[in-house]
Scaffold this motif. Sequence first.
Motif, PDB file in Angstrom:
ATOM      1  N   THR A  91       0.838  -1.193   0.000  1.00  0.00           N
ATOM      2  CA  THR A  91       0.000   0.000   0.000  1.00  0.00           C
ATOM      3  C   THR A  91       0.878   1.249   0.000  1.00  0.00           C
ATOM      4  OG1 THR A  91      -0.107  -0.022   2.405  1.00  0.00           O
ATOM      5  CG2 THR A  91      -1.916  -1.087   1.220  1.00  0.00           C
ATOM      6  N   CYS A  92       0.271   2.363  -0.398  1.00  0.00           N
ATOM      7  CA  CYS A  92       0.961   3.646  -0.320  1.00  0.00           C
ATOM      8  C   CYS A  92      -0.067   4.719  -0.001  1.00  0.00           C
ATOM      9  CB  CYS A  92       1.686   3.972  -1.631  1.00  0.00           C
ATOM     10  SG  CYS A  92       0.590   4.374  -2.990  1.00  0.00           S
ATOM     11  N   GLY A  93       0.433   5.851   0.450  1.00  0.00           N
ATOM     12  CA  GLY A  93      -0.419   7.015   0.624  1.00  0.00           C
ATOM     13  C   GLY A  93      -0.390   7.795  -0.689  1.00  0.00           C
ATOM     14  N   PHE A 161       7.214   6.993   8.758  1.00  0.00           N
ATOM     15  CA  PHE A 161       5.788   7.078   8.414  1.00  0.00           C
ATOM     16  C   PHE A 161       5.194   8.418   8.834  1.00  0.00           C
ATOM     17  CE2 PHE A 161       1.260   6.375   9.017  1.00  0.00           C
ATOM     18  CZ  PHE A 161       0.909   5.551   7.957  1.00  0.00           C
ATOM     19  N   VAL A 180       3.430   7.894  -1.485  1.00  0.00           N
ATOM     20  CA  VAL A 180       4.510   7.658  -0.513  1.00  0.00           C
ATOM     21  C   VAL A 180       4.333   6.281   0.123  1.00  0.00           C
ATOM     22  CG1 VAL A 180       3.200   8.952   1.245  1.00  0.00           C
ATOM     23  CG2 VAL A 180       5.634   8.497   1.615  1.00  0.00           C
ATOM     24  N   GLU A 181       5.436   5.550   0.214  1.00  0.00           N
ATOM     25  CA  GLU A 181       5.449   4.267   0.919  1.00  0.00           C
ATOM     26  C   GLU A 181       6.807   4.138   1.589  1.00  0.00           C
ATOM     27  OE1 GLU A 181       8.210   3.122  -1.027  1.00  0.00           O
ATOM     28  OE2 GLU A 181       7.301   1.143  -1.231  1.00  0.00           O
ATOM     29  N   MET A 182       7.248   2.923   1.959  1.00  0.00           N
ATOM     30  CA  MET A 182       8.459   2.844   2.779  1.00  0.00           C
ATOM     31  C   MET A 182       9.447   1.741   2.357  1.00  0.00           C
ATOM     32  SD  MET A 182       6.811   3.642   6.513  1.00  0.00           S
ATOM     33  CE  MET A 182       8.385   4.062   7.224  1.00  0.00           C
ATOM     34  N   SER A 205      -3.885   3.324  -0.259  1.00  0.00           N
ATOM     35  CA  SER A 205      -4.776   2.966   0.856  1.00  0.00           C
ATOM     36  C   SER A 205      -5.306   4.206   1.564  1.00  0.00           C
ATOM     37  CB  SER A 205      -4.030   2.093   1.864  1.00  0.00           C
ATOM     38  OG  SER A 205      -2.913   2.797   2.373  1.00  0.00           O
ATOM     39  N   ASP A 206      -4.673   5.364   1.326  1.00  0.00           N
ATOM     40  CA  ASP A 206      -5.103   6.621   1.948  1.00  0.00           C
ATOM     41  C   ASP A 206      -4.623   7.758   1.050  1.00  0.00           C
ATOM     42  OD1 ASP A 206      -2.583   5.385   3.474  1.00  0.00           O
ATOM     43  OD2 ASP A 206      -2.258   7.538   3.328  1.00  0.00           O
ATOM     44  N   LEU A 208      -2.998  11.646   1.291  1.00  0.00           N
ATOM     45  CA  LEU A 208      -2.393  12.574   2.247  1.00  0.00           C
ATOM     46  C   LEU A 208      -3.221  13.835   2.443  1.00  0.00           C
ATOM     47  CD1 LEU A 208      -0.027  10.654   2.247  1.00  0.00           C
ATOM     48  CD2 LEU A 208       1.503  12.561   1.779  1.00  0.00           C
TER      49      LEU A 208
HETATM   50  N1  ADE Z   1       1.721   3.235   3.295  1.00  0.00           N
HETATM   51  C1  ADE Z   1       0.404   3.441   3.180  1.00  0.00           C
HETATM   52  N2  ADE Z   1       0.086   4.720   3.445  1.00  0.00           N
HETATM   53  C2  ADE Z   1       1.262   5.337   3.739  1.00  0.00           C
HETATM   54  C3  ADE Z   1       1.608   6.638   4.080  1.00  0.00           C
HETATM   55  N3  ADE Z   1       0.664   7.571   4.206  1.00  0.00           N
HETATM   56  N4  ADE Z   1       2.904   6.919   4.316  1.00  0.00           N
HETATM   57  C4  ADE Z   1       3.836   5.962   4.204  1.00  0.00           C
HETATM   58  N5  ADE Z   1       3.582   4.713   3.882  1.00  0.00           N
HETATM   59  C5  ADE Z   1       2.304   4.395   3.640  1.00  0.00           C
END
Ligand code: ADE
Length: 237
Positions: A91-93, A161, A180-182, A205-206, A208
């Motif tokens: 997932t990522c934002g 995060f 953004v992810e990690m 998944s979200d 910002l």
């Molecule tokens: N993975 C999912 N949503 C994230 C976010 N907002 N920031 C970093 N990694 C994420």
Amino acid sequence: MATPHITADVGEIAPLVLMPGDPRRAERIAKDILDDPKLVSEVRGIGAWTGTYNGTPMSVMASGMGIPSVCIYATELYRFYGVKRIIRVGTCGAMSPNVRVRDVIVATAAHTNSSLPHLFVPDASLSLAPSFSLLHGAGHAAKAVKDVPVHFGPIYSSDHFYLVKPATTEGLIKLGTLGVEMEATGLYATAMAEGGEALAILTASDHLFDPSQDMTAAERETSYQAMVEIAANTLVF
Ligand code: ADE
């Protein structure tokens, strides 16, 4: 032979690996898409499952969270287990106003605030990009997905995060960054260092800047399925 973090024997992990961050999701993906999935390693709760996808051997193994964690597993897979291709599915934002929650992003480059791109070669910051053949394969695989938008573009791998500064997101968005992810930076750097192939395919998944874009359970399921379908078909492309 086992490594410090993987207890599978050599040969028990397929050359093609799908890599979600979350170990529970790894188990679920393995049971959803693989025929005859077998658990071959479980050190620190990081499960690795091997079976076949449409007749081709494939493994699903979790990476855990963050660049250091994905670097450990990806290095051991490429270096000691003969793994050729790893696709991160996570997932990522969403950052870009053009990306909505539940959309899929194929990461054509990974920006980062991590020092990792400086660690490999003195006085050089590596350009972190995926394998061209996987990216090409993802372009084809994405065409089969009709109900979820699929974006191709750069993402940002953050080392924290909760510490993504407004000036950073503003600058990244101006440069066309989608989310953004990690982990993607760690995977792309490791593939480069170990001579493997890598790609990250993400579900937003979200958002910002728009917390109201919550996904329904059904939407979450569709976008997750789209991401995994694109990734599995890309691995075998
Ligand atoms: N993975 C999912 N949503 C994230 C976010 N907002 N920031 C970093 N990694 C994420």
